[in-house]
Write a protein that holds these residues in place. Structure first.
Motif, PDB file in Angstrom:
ATOM      1  N   ARG A  75       0.870  -1.288  -0.067  1.00 28.37           N
ATOM      2  CA  ARG A  75      -0.122  -0.131  -0.034  1.00 28.37           C
ATOM      3  C   ARG A  75       0.950   1.225   0.131  1.00 28.37           C
ATOM      4  NH1 ARG A  75      -5.574  -1.226   1.401  1.00 28.37           N
ATOM      5  NH2 ARG A  75      -6.055   1.000   1.224  1.00 28.37           N
ATOM      6  N   LEU A  76       1.918   1.072   0.680  1.00 30.72           N
ATOM      7  CA  LEU A  76       2.842   2.323   0.870  1.00 30.72           C
ATOM      8  C   LEU A  76       3.411   2.685  -0.502  1.00 30.72           C
ATOM      9  CD1 LEU A  76       4.008   2.156   4.685  1.00 30.72           C
ATOM     10  CD2 LEU A  76       2.268   3.659   3.534  1.00 30.72           C
ATOM     11  N   LYS A  77       3.852   1.681  -1.119  1.00 37.94           N
ATOM     12  CA  LYS A  77       4.382   1.746  -2.488  1.00 37.94           C
ATOM     13  C   LYS A  77       3.637   2.785  -3.415  1.00 37.94           C
ATOM     14  CE  LYS A  77       6.403  -0.839  -6.242  1.00 37.94           C
ATOM     15  NZ  LYS A  77       6.571  -2.409  -7.050  1.00 37.94           N
ATOM     16  N   LEU A  78       2.431   2.860  -3.392  1.00 34.12           N
ATOM     17  CA  LEU A  78       1.527   3.785  -4.068  1.00 34.12           C
ATOM     18  C   LEU A  78       1.919   5.211  -3.885  1.00 34.12           C
ATOM     19  CD1 LEU A  78      -1.996   2.159  -3.524  1.00 34.12           C
ATOM     20  CD2 LEU A  78      -0.358   1.900  -5.342  1.00 34.12           C
ATOM     21  N   HIS A  79       2.563   5.422  -2.680  1.00 31.79           N
ATOM     22  CA  HIS A  79       2.787   6.855  -2.206  1.00 31.79           C
ATOM     23  C   HIS A  79       4.439   6.987  -2.066  1.00 31.79           C
ATOM     24  CE1 HIS A  79      -1.231   7.352  -1.220  1.00 31.79           C
ATOM     25  NE2 HIS A  79      -1.090   6.225  -0.556  1.00 31.79           N
ATOM     26  N   LYS A  80       5.113   5.957  -2.842  1.00 24.05           N
ATOM     27  CA  LYS A  80       6.645   6.062  -2.753  1.00 24.05           C
ATOM     28  C   LYS A  80       7.150   5.835  -1.278  1.00 24.05           C
ATOM     29  CE  LYS A  80       7.148   8.170  -7.287  1.00 24.05           C
ATOM     30  NZ  LYS A  80       5.789   8.117  -7.649  1.00 24.05           N
ATOM     31  N   ALA A  81       6.708   5.060  -0.345  1.00 28.64           N
ATOM     32  CA  ALA A  81       7.150   5.088   0.854  1.00 28.64           C
ATOM     33  C   ALA A  81       7.099   3.682   1.210  1.00 28.64           C
ATOM     34  CB  ALA A  81       6.061   5.824   1.912  1.00 28.64           C
ATOM     35  N   GLU A  82       7.398   2.600   0.470  1.00 29.77           N
ATOM     36  CA  GLU A  82       7.411   1.495   0.723  1.00 29.77           C
ATOM     37  C   GLU A  82       8.831   1.064   1.557  1.00 29.77           C
ATOM     38  OE1 GLU A  82       9.131   1.694  -3.610  1.00 29.77           O
ATOM     39  OE2 GLU A  82       7.764   2.509  -2.242  1.00 29.77           O
ATOM     40  N   GLY A  83       9.885   2.002   1.382  1.00 28.45           N
ATOM     41  CA  GLY A  83      11.110   1.911   2.216  1.00 28.45           C
ATOM     42  C   GLY A  83      10.765   2.201   3.629  1.00 28.45           C
ATOM     43  N   GLY A 111      -2.928  -2.135  16.704  1.00 29.27           N
ATOM     44  CA  GLY A 111      -2.372  -1.899  15.577  1.00 29.27           C
ATOM     45  C   GLY A 111      -3.236  -2.339  14.437  1.00 29.27           C
ATOM     46  N   SER A 112      -3.616  -1.525  13.554  1.00 31.66           N
ATOM     47  CA  SER A 112      -4.563  -1.650  12.508  1.00 31.66           C
ATOM     48  C   SER A 112      -3.725  -2.275  11.275  1.00 31.66           C
ATOM     49  CB  SER A 112      -5.015  -0.339  12.024  1.00 31.66           C
ATOM     50  OG  SER A 112      -5.852  -0.469  11.042  1.00 31.66           O
ATOM     51  N   VAL A 113      -4.139  -3.423  10.755  1.00 35.25           N
ATOM     52  CA  VAL A 113      -3.353  -3.973   9.788  1.00 35.25           C
ATOM     53  C   VAL A 113      -4.591  -4.059   8.649  1.00 35.25           C
ATOM     54  CG1 VAL A 113      -2.333  -6.320   9.032  1.00 35.25           C
ATOM     55  CG2 VAL A 113      -1.691  -5.178  11.329  1.00 35.25           C
ATOM     56  N   GLY A 114      -4.488  -3.483   7.596  1.00 33.95           N
ATOM     57  CA  GLY A 114      -5.434  -3.559   6.637  1.00 33.95           C
ATOM     58  C   GLY A 114      -4.902  -4.336   5.753  1.00 33.95           C
ATOM     59  N   PRO A 115      -5.749  -4.626   4.654  1.00 37.73           N
ATOM     60  CA  PRO A 115      -5.229  -5.709   3.228  1.00 37.73           C
ATOM     61  C   PRO A 115      -4.443  -5.252   2.524  1.00 37.73           C
ATOM     62  CG  PRO A 115      -7.444  -4.830   2.828  1.00 37.73           C
ATOM     63  CD  PRO A 115      -7.213  -4.397   4.334  1.00 37.73           C
ATOM     64  N   THR A 116      -3.500  -5.809   1.895  1.00 41.21           N
ATOM     65  CA  THR A 116      -2.416  -5.377   0.956  1.00 41.21           C
ATOM     66  C   THR A 116      -2.802  -4.754  -0.503  1.00 41.21           C
ATOM     67  OG1 THR A 116      -2.335  -7.389  -0.367  1.00 41.21           O
ATOM     68  CG2 THR A 116      -1.139  -7.221   1.711  1.00 41.21           C
ATOM     69  N   GLY A 117      -4.132  -5.042  -0.640  1.00 41.50           N
ATOM     70  CA  GLY A 117      -4.774  -4.571  -1.951  1.00 41.50           C
ATOM     71  C   GLY A 117      -4.299  -5.420  -3.266  1.00 41.50           C
ATOM     72  N   GLU A 118      -3.597  -6.558  -2.777  1.00 41.81           N
ATOM     73  CA  GLU A 118      -3.109  -7.541  -3.925  1.00 41.81           C
ATOM     74  C   GLU A 118      -4.021  -8.591  -3.860  1.00 41.81           C
ATOM     75  OE1 GLU A 118      -0.524  -6.531  -5.889  1.00 41.81           O
ATOM     76  OE2 GLU A 118      -0.249  -4.712  -4.946  1.00 41.81           O
ATOM     77  N   LEU A 119      -3.989  -9.446  -5.001  1.00 42.67           N
ATOM     78  CA  LEU A 119      -4.625 -10.681  -5.082  1.00 42.67           C
ATOM     79  C   LEU A 119      -3.506 -11.782  -4.729  1.00 42.67           C
ATOM     80  CD1 LEU A 119      -7.081  -9.894  -8.039  1.00 42.67           C
ATOM     81  CD2 LEU A 119      -7.650 -10.383  -5.635  1.00 42.67           C
ATOM     82  N   PHE A 120      -4.042 -12.842  -4.146  1.00 48.07           N
ATOM     83  CA  PHE A 120      -2.990 -13.890  -4.127  1.00 48.07           C
ATOM     84  C   PHE A 120      -3.218 -14.878  -5.499  1.00 48.07           C
ATOM     85  CE2 PHE A 120      -3.415 -12.459   0.230  1.00 48.07           C
ATOM     86  CZ  PHE A 120      -2.301 -13.085   1.015  1.00 48.07           C
ATOM     87  N   VAL A 121      -1.900 -15.583  -5.578  1.00 52.76           N
ATOM     88  CA  VAL A 121      -1.918 -16.635  -6.625  1.00 52.76           C
ATOM     89  C   VAL A 121      -3.088 -17.668  -6.183  1.00 52.76           C
ATOM     90  CG1 VAL A 121       0.407 -16.267  -7.061  1.00 52.76           C
ATOM     91  CG2 VAL A 121      -0.335 -17.952  -5.044  1.00 52.76           C
ATOM     92  N   PRO A 122      -3.771 -18.040  -7.113  1.00 53.80           N
ATOM     93  CA  PRO A 122      -3.573 -17.946  -8.858  1.00 53.80           C
ATOM     94  C   PRO A 122      -4.214 -16.757  -9.282  1.00 53.80           C
ATOM     95  CG  PRO A 122      -5.112 -19.599  -8.531  1.00 53.80           C
ATOM     96  CD  PRO A 122      -4.962 -19.326  -7.119  1.00 53.80           C
TER      97      PRO A 122
END
Length: 337
Positions: A75-83, A111-122
């Motif tokens: 999710r943070l990658k969308l804001h260039k903050a994945e690091g 500690g709030s943990v939301g979904p990654t927004g990504e789909l799992f394989v397959p």
């Protein structure tokens, strides 16, 4: 049942706990722009995050959720903050911890943990191992900042719940989780409310609590709650519903729930067997204060029927499912709260 922790101890002491209200709705009211990452405010506007937590505590919340819903690297990658995953999550928990520690009573930092927004394989590219690693990275930061528990929320895929639960166990935090039943009475990935308590029952010592949040209207989540508590009456069930019914007016979303309506929602949730009750999208501190009063003055009533819920709270938004859920995931997919 998990070994003793801050949440189980407070549940044992008080019986029923009040979780906080909306994060996103209230931050937008404070000036957060659409498309902006709330997590960045932990660094650039910590005083605003602190004020929101403080307002919820003043309204009577027993549990405050950290400003870290979108705190995974994906999710943070969308804001260039994945690091910056560890640091932003650590700051989120640190701000909430500061407010909780000065409350003068026991307040849980979740500690709030939301979904990654990504789909799992397959269906997508996210593997179980990568998901566990991403959630562990986030939860490490939350733990370092002082979170009492990993609060996994607004989930659609059972495998994502399990990955986040495994990560919490790996990091050494107890965990809870909630699904969002917003698609014909199920989550977007097909999970039924009746199945929620069994999703991660075998992960570590199992969840401290499980349930539902967000979705669509308050009536729909109460309907899901009836299914969840009927399926496992002994489990600790969470319900954190939206404030009435979301309605689009132009490009803006408004919520129909008044403080008296949300007070009645809290009473009905208690009648239906919920042990942790809060508000999601649209829920202000004023709504939460009304819910606090309703729970403090609670007189037990019979378990409600769907008809009673509809009569007191309003119609189900989901016309195709007679028992639970809702018909729109638009707001949840944009972001929780």
């Amino acid at each position: 049942m998990p070994t003793a922790n801050a949440l189980t101890e407070l549940l044992a002491e008080k019986g029923v706990l009040l979780a906080d209200g909306a994060t996103g709705t209230n931050l937008f009211a404070m000036g957060l722009e659409a498309g902006e990452a709330p997590e960045l405010w932990n660094e650039v506007a910590p005083e605003k995050i602190e004020k929101l937590h403080q307002d919820f505590v003043d309204a009577g919340a027993d549990i405050i959720l950290t400003n870290s819903f979108g705190g995974t690297r994906q999710r943070l990658k969308l804001h260039k903050a994945e690091g910056r995953v560890h640091e932003l999550n650590r700051l989120a928990a640190k701000i909430a911890r500061k407010v909780a520690d000065r409350a003068g009573r026991k307040v849980i930092v979740a500690g709030s943990v939301g979904p990654t927004g990504e789909l799992f394989v397959p269906l997508g590219a996210l593997t179980h191992e990568d998901a566990v690693a991403a959630f562990a990275e986030q939860i490490e930061g939350l733990k370092a900042g002082g979170a009492d528990i990993a609060w996994i929320e607004t989930m659609s895929a059972p495998e994502e719940i399990r990955a986040a639960a495994e990560a919490a166990v790996k990091v050494g935090l107890p965990y809870t989780y909630t699904g969002s039943f917003d698609t014909a009475g199920r989550t977007m990935m097909g999970l039924d409310p009746k199945q929620i308590h069994s999703v991660a029952k075998d992960v570590g010592e199992g969840p401290v609590a499980a349930g539902a949040n967000c979705g669509v209207g308050a009536s729909d989540i109460l309907s899901s709650l009836l299914d969840m508590t009927a399926a496992d009456p002994d489990a600790v069930t969470i319900v954190k519903g939206n404030c009435g019914i979301p309605e689009f007016r132009g490009s803006e979303i408004f919520y129909s729930g008044t403080p008296p309506l949300m007070a009645e929602y809290a009473r009905l949730a208690r009648d239906a067997g919920a042990r942790i009750i809060g508000g999601c999208c649209g829920t202000s501190c004023e709504h939460l204060a009304a819910m606090r009063s309703a729970l403090d003055d609670y007189t037990p009533r019979p378990r409600p029927t769907i008809e009673e819920i509809v009569d007191k709270i309003g119609p189900l938004r989901n016309k195709t499912a007679s028992e639970s859920g809702g018909d729109s995931g638009r707001e949840r997919r944009r972001r929780r709260g």
